[in-house]
Structure formats: structure tokens, C-alpha cells
Scaffold this active site. Structure first.
Site: not given
Length: 366
Positions: A48, A109, A153-155, A297-298
Site C-alpha cells: 500500500s 479472497f 481503510y479500503s483498497n 504496505g503488505t
């Protein structure tokens, strides 16, 4: 760093800059099977941290008048965010995660809820389209009201910003970010991956999935379309320090744009903690040490954090090649691990010159 390795991370590498001096180091292995050592020049999937690059690209377009921060996203992408939602959610809300659109990853996922690696393995070589991932987020129950006092938080937000960039520039967002952010910053080892492999020297990336994978499994070969402009970049710790130094010095976006990026709101992170989040930037206050800006980030098997002090004189970028090491208790709550304390000690030494990292713990958990 040796303490982090002893605590259970196979390999850790970092670069720290302090008032013109630079230190680089590494501890442990890049491959647990062969014992190949990890080195500080290795390339890493930085997750991220990509969001800061995407946000900077959006702010460049704001400066050019092609994007308005407080315009509804429906004005630009009515086909992706139609109706009342598209009229309520602004570009700024996407950038600071107050849109109320939930993250799509748990739906892309689904086996993560078990947890099981089944969907990670099924999607290793799958090419996702941004629109289908965005749809997963929009179809899920809202995370909050648009523009609420606390964000989530949102991708999904950052995939929408990638589509916005493509819409207003007429070029793929990754290409625009490469030319106007990565190259402008003078980064030589940073880029969006093509294909499933990382080019250049890199570590294997081990995923423990909260104990579901024992021993941890290597996920360094992966199609990163599942995260795109939200978290797909590959970089080095040297490039990350260079990038954040130049961003905070006004070399990537204007000073007024940077001021907008540093206006923070409380945001609930993916691990449930609350962070101070601006437009693609985290704010981390450390008592007795200062205010730092950056991101963490991960992705599967790889974790990275990069923070720069507000005066620009102290910088830290750290990369590790193991993720989700905290095993749950009987109630399913992840338990503390010696790695957590070891990383906190490392961050305290790297940012403050002490062995304590008060205030940094949450910054380590994207």
C-alpha cells in the site's frame, strides 16, 4: 535488525537517513531453503505504499485543473459509481478513505475468513480487471456514510482513483504514475510489475496466514492485478526514502497540494486500529521524537514501511519477507508475537536513535 531476525522474520533489510548520512543493512535470509542472504539493495513488493504514488499523481491532475478534489466521483466515472452514491462520494473521500466504500479483498479472497490459503492459491495467476474488484466493494455492505468523521481503510478507493487517472489522462494509470511520479522522483528501481515475477534481485516472500500456513509458504510469484494502483508497486528501501524525501520537499507535487495531502482524518485500518490518514499519507506522531509522514504496505509474504520526519532530516524504510505471523487464540483474536516487539525496537532505533518506538506500533500493521 538481528533481533527481528531472531524473533522469527527470515529476512529484514533497511535504509536509514539522518541529516545527510545514510546507513543500509540486512539480517537473515532471502531463501530459507538455500540460505541465500538478504541484502539491502533487494527489490520488494511494497504493497500500500503504492497509494502515496497514486495520490501524488491525482494531485498533479488537480493542479492542472482536470480533477477537482471535492467533485463527485460520479461526474467522472458514472458507469462505475452510479446514482446517489456517485453524487455523494467525492475524489477527496476516495483519497482519505472516508467514502464509505468497503474493501474488496475479503470478497476476492473469501478463504481468508477461515483462514485458508485456498483462494490465494486459486488466484495466483489470475488477471483481475479493476472494474470487477471495484464492483465487489460497491456491492458489499457500506463501511460508513460518505464523508463521515471517521473513515475506513479500503483498497477499493484506490482502484477507483486509478480508473479516474486513466479517464482524465487518456493513458493507463500505471503508465501515468511511472512517467510523472516515479521518473520525476528519479527512482531507478521502482515500477509496476509486468507478469508474475519480480525483475532484479529480490527475496522470496513468505506468508504465514495467521498460522494457517506452517511452515509459511512462498508467494513471491504472483499476478498483482488483484491490487493494481492500490498496492502493486515494486521498489527498494533506497528508492522509498528518496521518493518520500522529494515528495515532502515539494518536488513531486506543489506545496499547496502537499498541504492538502497532510490534512488528516481518523481512519480505521484493516487490523482495526485507528490511524491518522491524509490523502495517501499516514501521519505518525512519536512522543519526544517528532512527527513522521509516509505509509506502510503488505502483500502476500511481504511487508514494508517508509516514514520521513516532517523536517525531512530523518528517514526510515524497512522491508521484511514474512507476513501475518500472529496466531489467533481460541476466540480468533491474533496474539502478540516476539516479532512485534522486535520490530518496535527496530523502528525506535531507526527513527529516534533509541531502542523504544513509542507510537510506532500501529504503523507497522497496514
Amino acid at each position: 535488525m538481528d533481533g527481528v531476525h531472531r524473533a522469527g522474520i527470515p529476512g529484514v533489510y533497511a535504509e536509514v537517513r539522518d541529516a545527510g548520512r545514510t546507513w543500509r543493512g540486512a539480517s537473515g535470509v532471502a531463501d530459507v531453503r538455500t540460505g541465500r542472504p538478504v541484502t539491502p539493495d533487494m527489490r520488494q513488493r511494497v504493497g500500500s505504499i503504492t497509494k502515496t504514488f497514486t495520490a501524488a499523481a491525482v494531485m498533479q491532475q488537480v493542479e492542472q485543473g482536470r480533477i477537482r478534489l471535492d467533485a463527485p466521483i460520479g461526474d467522472y466515472l458514472p458507469q462505475l459509481v452510479p446514482g446517489a452514491r456517485g453524487r455523494k462520494i467525492t475524489v477527496r473521500m476516495l483519497l482519505n478513505n472516508t467514502s464509505g466504500i468497503p474493501d474488496y479483498i475479503r470478497y476476492a479472497f473469501p478463504s481468508l475468513q477461515t483462514p485458508s490459503p485456498e483462494s490465494l492459491d486459486d488466484n495466483r495467476f489470475r488477471q483481475f480487471r479493476p472494474a470487477e474488484l471495484i464492483e465487489l466493494g460497491l456491492d458489499a455492505p457500506p463501511a460508513g456514510e460518505p464523508g463521515g468523521p471517521t473513515g475506513v481503510y479500503s483498497n477499493t478507493n484506490y482502484l477507483l482513483l486509478g480508473q479516474l487517472l486513466e479517464h482524465v489522462t487518456g493513458t493507463p494509470a500505471e503508465d501515468y504514475i511511472t512517467r510523472n511520479v516515479i521518473e520525476r522522483a528519479g527512482l531507478r528501481h521502482t515500477g509496476f510489475p509486468t507478469g508474475t515475477h519480480i525483475k532484479g534481485p529480490h527475496s522470496r516472500m513468505y506468508e504465514a496466514l495467521w498460522g494457517a500456513l506452517d511452515p509459511p509458504r512462498d508467494y513471491s510469484v504472483y499476478d498483482m492485478s488483484w491490487t493494481g494502483t492500490g498496492a502493486a508497486l515494486v521498489s527498494t528501501v533506497e528508492d522509498l526514502n528518496l521518493f518520500y524525501g522529494r515528495l515532502l520537499d515539494g518536488a513531486i507535487v506543489s506545496r499547496s497540494s502537499l498541504a492538502q495531502m497532510q490534512r488528516t482524518v481518523p481512519v480505521i485500518a484493516l487490523d482495526g486500529s485507528t490511524i491518522q490518514y491524509g490523502l495517501g499519507l499516514h501521519k505518525v506522531d512519536i512522543e519526544g521524537c517528532g512527527t513522521f509522514w509516509g505509509h506502510d504496505g503488505t502483500v502476500w509474504g511481504a511487508g514494508t514501511i517508509s516514514l520521513t520526519r516532517a523536517d525531512g532530516k530523518r528517514q526510515m524504510s524497512v522491508a521484511v519477507n514474512l507476513q501475518r505471523w500472529n496466531q489467533p487464540d481460541s476466540s480468533g483474536r491474533p496474539q502478540p508475537h516476539p516479532i512485534d516487539d522486535a520490530l518496535k525496537t527496530l523502528y525506535g532505533q531507526a527513527m529516534c536513535g533509541t531502542g523504544t518506538g513509542s507510537g510506532t506500533g500501529q504503523a507497522a500493521r497496514p
